[in-house]
Design a protein around this motif. Structure first.
Motif, PDB file in Angstrom:
ATOM      1  N   GLY A  77       0.802  -1.217   0.000  1.00  0.00           N
ATOM      2  CA  GLY A  77       0.000   0.000   0.000  1.00  0.00           C
ATOM      3  C   GLY A  77       0.826   1.254   0.000  1.00  0.00           C
ATOM      4  O   GLY A  77       0.541   2.186   0.735  1.00  0.00           O
ATOM      5  N   GLY A  78       1.852   1.303  -0.765  1.00  0.00           N
ATOM      6  CA  GLY A  78       2.636   2.512  -0.875  1.00  0.00           C
ATOM      7  C   GLY A  78       2.102   3.393  -1.983  1.00  0.00           C
ATOM      8  O   GLY A  78       2.869   3.853  -2.813  1.00  0.00           O
ATOM      9  N   ALA A  79       0.789   3.611  -2.034  1.00  0.00           N
ATOM     10  CA  ALA A  79       0.195   4.382  -3.123  1.00  0.00           C
ATOM     11  C   ALA A  79       0.692   5.818  -3.110  1.00  0.00           C
ATOM     12  O   ALA A  79       0.964   6.388  -4.151  1.00  0.00           O
ATOM     13  N   GLY A  80       0.860   6.401  -1.930  1.00  0.00           N
ATOM     14  CA  GLY A  80       1.335   7.768  -1.831  1.00  0.00           C
ATOM     15  C   GLY A  80       2.837   7.845  -1.690  1.00  0.00           C
ATOM     16  O   GLY A  80       3.390   8.922  -1.563  1.00  0.00           O
ATOM     17  N   GLU A  81       3.497   6.715  -1.745  1.00  0.00           N
ATOM     18  CA  GLU A  81       4.936   6.671  -1.560  1.00  0.00           C
ATOM     19  C   GLU A  81       5.652   7.196  -2.794  1.00  0.00           C
ATOM     20  O   GLU A  81       5.320   6.853  -3.917  1.00  0.00           O
ATOM     21  N   LYS A  82       6.649   8.067  -2.555  1.00  0.00           N
ATOM     22  CA  LYS A  82       7.428   8.596  -3.672  1.00  0.00           C
ATOM     23  C   LYS A  82       8.444   7.557  -4.118  1.00  0.00           C
ATOM     24  O   LYS A  82       9.009   6.852  -3.297  1.00  0.00           O
ATOM     25  N   PRO A  83       8.696   7.475  -5.399  1.00  0.00           N
ATOM     26  CA  PRO A  83       9.741   6.540  -5.860  1.00  0.00           C
ATOM     27  C   PRO A  83      11.114   7.053  -5.421  1.00  0.00           C
ATOM     28  O   PRO A  83      11.315   8.258  -5.264  1.00  0.00           O
ATOM     29  N   PRO A  84      12.053   6.150  -5.230  1.00  0.00           N
ATOM     30  CA  PRO A  84      13.393   6.583  -4.822  1.00  0.00           C
ATOM     31  C   PRO A  84      14.092   7.338  -5.955  1.00  0.00           C
ATOM     32  O   PRO A  84      13.746   7.187  -7.127  1.00  0.00           O
ATOM     33  N   LEU A  85      15.058   8.150  -5.586  1.00  0.00           N
ATOM     34  CA  LEU A  85      15.842   8.867  -6.583  1.00  0.00           C
ATOM     35  C   LEU A  85      16.667   7.885  -7.406  1.00  0.00           C
ATOM     36  O   LEU A  85      17.033   6.814  -6.913  1.00  0.00           O
ATOM     37  N   ARG A  95      20.900   1.966  -5.342  1.00  0.00           N
ATOM     38  CA  ARG A  95      20.645   0.942  -6.361  1.00  0.00           C
ATOM     39  C   ARG A  95      19.701  -0.133  -5.832  1.00  0.00           C
ATOM     40  O   ARG A  95      18.783  -0.573  -6.532  1.00  0.00           O
ATOM     41  N   VAL A  96      19.916  -0.548  -4.572  1.00  0.00           N
ATOM     42  CA  VAL A  96      19.035  -1.557  -3.960  1.00  0.00           C
ATOM     43  C   VAL A  96      17.613  -1.024  -3.859  1.00  0.00           C
ATOM     44  O   VAL A  96      16.655  -1.701  -4.244  1.00  0.00           O
ATOM     45  N   ARG A  97      17.471   0.204  -3.364  1.00  0.00           N
ATOM     46  CA  ARG A  97      16.134   0.791  -3.226  1.00  0.00           C
ATOM     47  C   ARG A  97      15.461   0.925  -4.592  1.00  0.00           C
ATOM     48  O   ARG A  97      14.266   0.685  -4.729  1.00  0.00           O
ATOM     49  N   TRP A  98      16.221   1.328  -5.615  1.00  0.00           N
ATOM     50  CA  TRP A  98      15.697   1.489  -6.975  1.00  0.00           C
ATOM     51  C   TRP A  98      15.178   0.160  -7.520  1.00  0.00           C
ATOM     52  O   TRP A  98      14.076   0.081  -8.060  1.00  0.00           O
ATOM     53  N   GLU A  99      15.985  -0.891  -7.372  1.00  0.00           N
ATOM     54  CA  GLU A  99      15.600  -2.207  -7.884  1.00  0.00           C
ATOM     55  C   GLU A  99      14.387  -2.764  -7.150  1.00  0.00           C
ATOM     56  O   GLU A  99      13.480  -3.317  -7.768  1.00  0.00           O
ATOM     57  N   VAL A 100      14.381  -2.649  -5.832  1.00  0.00           N
ATOM     58  CA  VAL A 100      13.254  -3.171  -5.050  1.00  0.00           C
ATOM     59  C   VAL A 100      11.972  -2.438  -5.418  1.00  0.00           C
ATOM     60  O   VAL A 100      10.923  -3.057  -5.620  1.00  0.00           O
ATOM     61  N   TYR A 101      12.044  -1.123  -5.537  1.00  0.00           N
ATOM     62  CA  TYR A 101      10.860  -0.340  -5.870  1.00  0.00           C
ATOM     63  C   TYR A 101      10.319  -0.732  -7.246  1.00  0.00           C
ATOM     64  O   TYR A 101       9.122  -0.946  -7.413  1.00  0.00           O
ATOM     65  N   HIS A 102      11.191  -0.842  -8.227  1.00  0.00           N
ATOM     66  CA  HIS A 102      10.730  -1.130  -9.583  1.00  0.00           C
ATOM     67  C   HIS A 102      10.320  -2.585  -9.779  1.00  0.00           C
ATOM     68  O   HIS A 102       9.456  -2.869 -10.598  1.00  0.00           O
ATOM     69  N   ARG A 103      10.925  -3.495  -9.055  1.00  0.00           N
ATOM     70  CA  ARG A 103      10.483  -4.893  -9.149  1.00  0.00           C
ATOM     71  C   ARG A 103       9.129  -5.085  -8.483  1.00  0.00           C
ATOM     72  O   ARG A 103       8.312  -5.866  -8.951  1.00  0.00           O
ATOM     73  N   ALA A 104       8.893  -4.363  -7.394  1.00  0.00           N
ATOM     74  CA  ALA A 104       7.598  -4.472  -6.718  1.00  0.00           C
ATOM     75  C   ALA A 104       6.498  -3.805  -7.545  1.00  0.00           C
ATOM     76  O   ALA A 104       5.348  -4.213  -7.487  1.00  0.00           O
ATOM     77  N   ALA A 105       6.859  -2.770  -8.317  1.00  0.00           N
ATOM     78  CA  ALA A 105       5.876  -2.054  -9.112  1.00  0.00           C
ATOM     79  C   ALA A 105       5.604  -2.719 -10.455  1.00  0.00           C
ATOM     80  O   ALA A 105       4.623  -2.401 -11.121  1.00  0.00           O
ATOM     81  N   ALA A 106       6.464  -3.647 -10.852  1.00  0.00           N
ATOM     82  CA  ALA A 106       6.307  -4.291 -12.157  1.00  0.00           C
ATOM     83  C   ALA A 106       5.074  -5.205 -12.135  1.00  0.00           C
ATOM     84  O   ALA A 106       4.803  -5.876 -11.156  1.00  0.00           O
ATOM     85  N   PRO A 107       4.318  -5.217 -13.229  1.00  0.00           N
ATOM     86  CA  PRO A 107       3.141  -6.107 -13.289  1.00  0.00           C
ATOM     87  C   PRO A 107       3.579  -7.563 -13.313  1.00  0.00           C
ATOM     88  O   PRO A 107       4.588  -7.932 -13.909  1.00  0.00           O
ATOM     89  N   ARG A 108       2.838  -8.369 -12.652  1.00  0.00           N
ATOM     90  CA  ARG A 108       3.124  -9.813 -12.578  1.00  0.00           C
ATOM     91  C   ARG A 108       2.392 -10.532 -13.710  1.00  0.00           C
ATOM     92  O   ARG A 108       1.229 -10.270 -13.978  1.00  0.00           O
ATOM     93  N   GLY A 109       3.078 -11.463 -14.340  1.00  0.00           N
ATOM     94  CA  GLY A 109       2.431 -12.308 -15.356  1.00  0.00           C
ATOM     95  C   GLY A 109       1.664 -13.426 -14.677  1.00  0.00           C
ATOM     96  O   GLY A 109       1.916 -13.774 -13.530  1.00  0.00           O
ATOM     97  N   ASN A 110       0.682 -14.000 -15.356  1.00  0.00           N
ATOM     98  CA  ASN A 110      -0.088 -15.080 -14.735  1.00  0.00           C
ATOM     99  C   ASN A 110       0.530 -16.446 -14.979  1.00  0.00           C
ATOM    100  O   ASN A 110      -0.017 -17.454 -14.581  1.00  0.00           O
ATOM    101  N   GLY A 111       1.696 -16.496 -15.670  1.00  0.00           N
ATOM    102  CA  GLY A 111       2.416 -17.748 -15.855  1.00  0.00           C
ATOM    103  C   GLY A 111       1.818 -18.684 -16.885  1.00  0.00           C
ATOM    104  O   GLY A 111       2.205 -19.833 -16.994  1.00  0.00           O
ATOM    105  N   ALA A 112       0.861 -18.245 -17.670  1.00  0.00           N
ATOM    106  CA  ALA A 112       0.225 -19.122 -18.659  1.00  0.00           C
ATOM    107  C   ALA A 112       0.944 -19.096 -19.964  1.00  0.00           C
ATOM    108  O   ALA A 112       1.628 -18.292 -20.369  1.00  0.00           O
TER     109      ALA A 112
END
Length: 112
Positions: free
Chosen positions: A14-22, A95-112
Protein backbone atom coordinates in the motif's frame (compact mmCIF):
# COMPACT_ATOMS: atom_id res chain seq x y z
CA UNK A 1 18.09 -10.62 1.80
CA UNK A 2 15.72 -9.94 4.68
CA UNK A 3 15.99 -6.21 3.99
CA UNK A 4 15.06 -6.69 0.35
CA UNK A 5 11.99 -8.75 1.18
CA UNK A 6 10.96 -6.28 3.88
CA UNK A 7 11.28 -3.37 1.45
CA UNK A 8 9.35 -5.26 -1.23
CA UNK A 9 6.62 -6.18 1.26
CA UNK A 10 6.36 -2.56 2.42
CA UNK A 11 6.12 -1.34 -1.16
CA UNK A 12 3.50 -3.92 -2.14
CA UNK A 13 1.39 -3.35 0.97
CA UNK A 14 0.00 0.00 0.00
CA UNK A 15 2.64 2.51 -0.88
CA UNK A 16 0.20 4.38 -3.12
CA UNK A 17 1.34 7.77 -1.83
CA UNK A 18 4.94 6.67 -1.56
CA UNK A 19 7.43 8.60 -3.67
CA UNK A 20 9.74 6.54 -5.86
CA UNK A 21 13.39 6.58 -4.82
CA UNK A 22 15.84 8.87 -6.58
CA UNK A 23 17.79 7.41 -9.47
CA UNK A 24 21.06 5.86 -8.21
CA UNK A 25 23.16 8.09 -10.49
CA UNK A 26 21.62 11.22 -8.91
CA UNK A 27 22.45 9.87 -5.46
CA UNK A 28 25.97 9.04 -6.66
CA UNK A 29 26.53 12.58 -7.99
CA UNK A 30 25.27 14.16 -4.78
CA UNK A 31 27.36 11.79 -2.64
CA UNK A 32 30.49 12.71 -4.60
CA UNK A 33 29.87 16.43 -4.16
CA UNK A 34 28.53 16.40 -0.58
CA UNK A 35 29.78 13.61 1.69
CA UNK A 36 27.00 12.06 3.78
CA UNK A 37 24.14 13.60 1.81
CA UNK A 38 23.79 10.51 -0.37
CA UNK A 39 22.81 8.56 2.74
CA UNK A 40 20.33 11.30 3.67
CA UNK A 41 18.72 11.00 0.23
CA UNK A 42 18.48 7.24 0.81
CA UNK A 43 16.54 7.85 4.03
CA UNK A 44 19.35 7.09 6.51
CA UNK A 45 20.49 10.47 7.86
CA UNK A 46 22.16 9.00 10.95
CA UNK A 47 24.32 6.84 8.68
CA UNK A 48 25.29 9.94 6.69
CA UNK A 49 26.19 11.81 9.86
CA UNK A 50 28.32 8.86 10.98
CA UNK A 51 30.21 8.88 7.66
CA UNK A 52 30.84 12.63 7.87
CA UNK A 53 32.05 12.33 11.47
CA UNK A 54 34.50 9.53 10.70
CA UNK A 55 35.68 11.23 7.51
CA UNK A 56 36.62 14.31 9.51
CA UNK A 57 38.01 12.31 12.43
CA UNK A 58 40.26 10.05 10.37
CA UNK A 59 41.32 12.95 8.14
CA UNK A 60 42.39 14.84 11.26
CA UNK A 61 44.20 11.81 12.70
CA UNK A 62 46.16 11.07 9.54
CA UNK A 63 46.97 14.76 9.11
CA UNK A 64 48.61 14.77 12.54
CA UNK A 65 50.37 11.43 12.07
CA UNK A 66 52.08 12.25 8.78
CA UNK A 67 55.04 14.50 8.02
CA UNK A 68 54.56 17.85 6.25
CA UNK A 69 56.39 16.63 3.14
CA UNK A 70 53.63 14.12 2.30
CA UNK A 71 51.15 14.92 -0.46
CA UNK A 72 47.60 16.12 0.19
CA UNK A 73 46.24 12.61 -0.38
CA UNK A 74 48.83 11.20 2.02
CA UNK A 75 48.07 13.76 4.70
CA UNK A 76 44.33 13.08 4.61
CA UNK A 77 44.37 9.39 3.62
CA UNK A 78 42.08 8.23 6.45
CA UNK A 79 39.41 10.79 5.62
CA UNK A 80 39.65 10.11 1.90
CA UNK A 81 39.23 6.38 2.54
CA UNK A 82 36.02 6.90 4.54
CA UNK A 83 34.81 9.40 1.94
CA UNK A 84 35.29 6.81 -0.83
CA UNK A 85 33.47 4.19 1.23
CA UNK A 86 30.58 6.58 1.88
CA UNK A 87 30.20 7.28 -1.86
CA UNK A 88 30.11 3.57 -2.67
CA UNK A 89 27.69 2.92 0.20
CA UNK A 90 25.29 5.65 -0.92
CA UNK A 91 25.27 4.36 -4.49
CA UNK A 92 24.86 0.72 -3.43
CA UNK A 93 21.83 1.41 -1.24
CA UNK A 94 20.30 3.75 -3.83
CA UNK A 95 20.64 0.94 -6.36
CA UNK A 96 19.03 -1.56 -3.96
CA UNK A 97 16.13 0.79 -3.23
CA UNK A 98 15.70 1.49 -6.98
CA UNK A 99 15.60 -2.21 -7.88
CA UNK A 100 13.25 -3.17 -5.05
CA UNK A 101 10.86 -0.34 -5.87
CA UNK A 102 10.73 -1.13 -9.58
CA UNK A 103 10.48 -4.89 -9.15
CA UNK A 104 7.60 -4.47 -6.72
CA UNK A 105 5.88 -2.05 -9.11
CA UNK A 106 6.31 -4.29 -12.16
CA UNK A 107 3.14 -6.11 -13.29
CA UNK A 108 3.12 -9.81 -12.58
CA UNK A 109 2.43 -12.31 -15.36
CA UNK A 110 -0.09 -15.08 -14.74
CA UNK A 111 2.42 -17.75 -15.85
CA UNK A 112 0.22 -19.12 -18.66
Amino acid sequence: MKLLTALARKRASGGAGEKPPLHPYVVLAVAILLPGVGQVLNGTPSRGLMFVFFTLLLGWVTFHLTAPEHSFAGRYAGGLLIYAISVMDAYKWARVRWEVYHRAAAPRGNGA
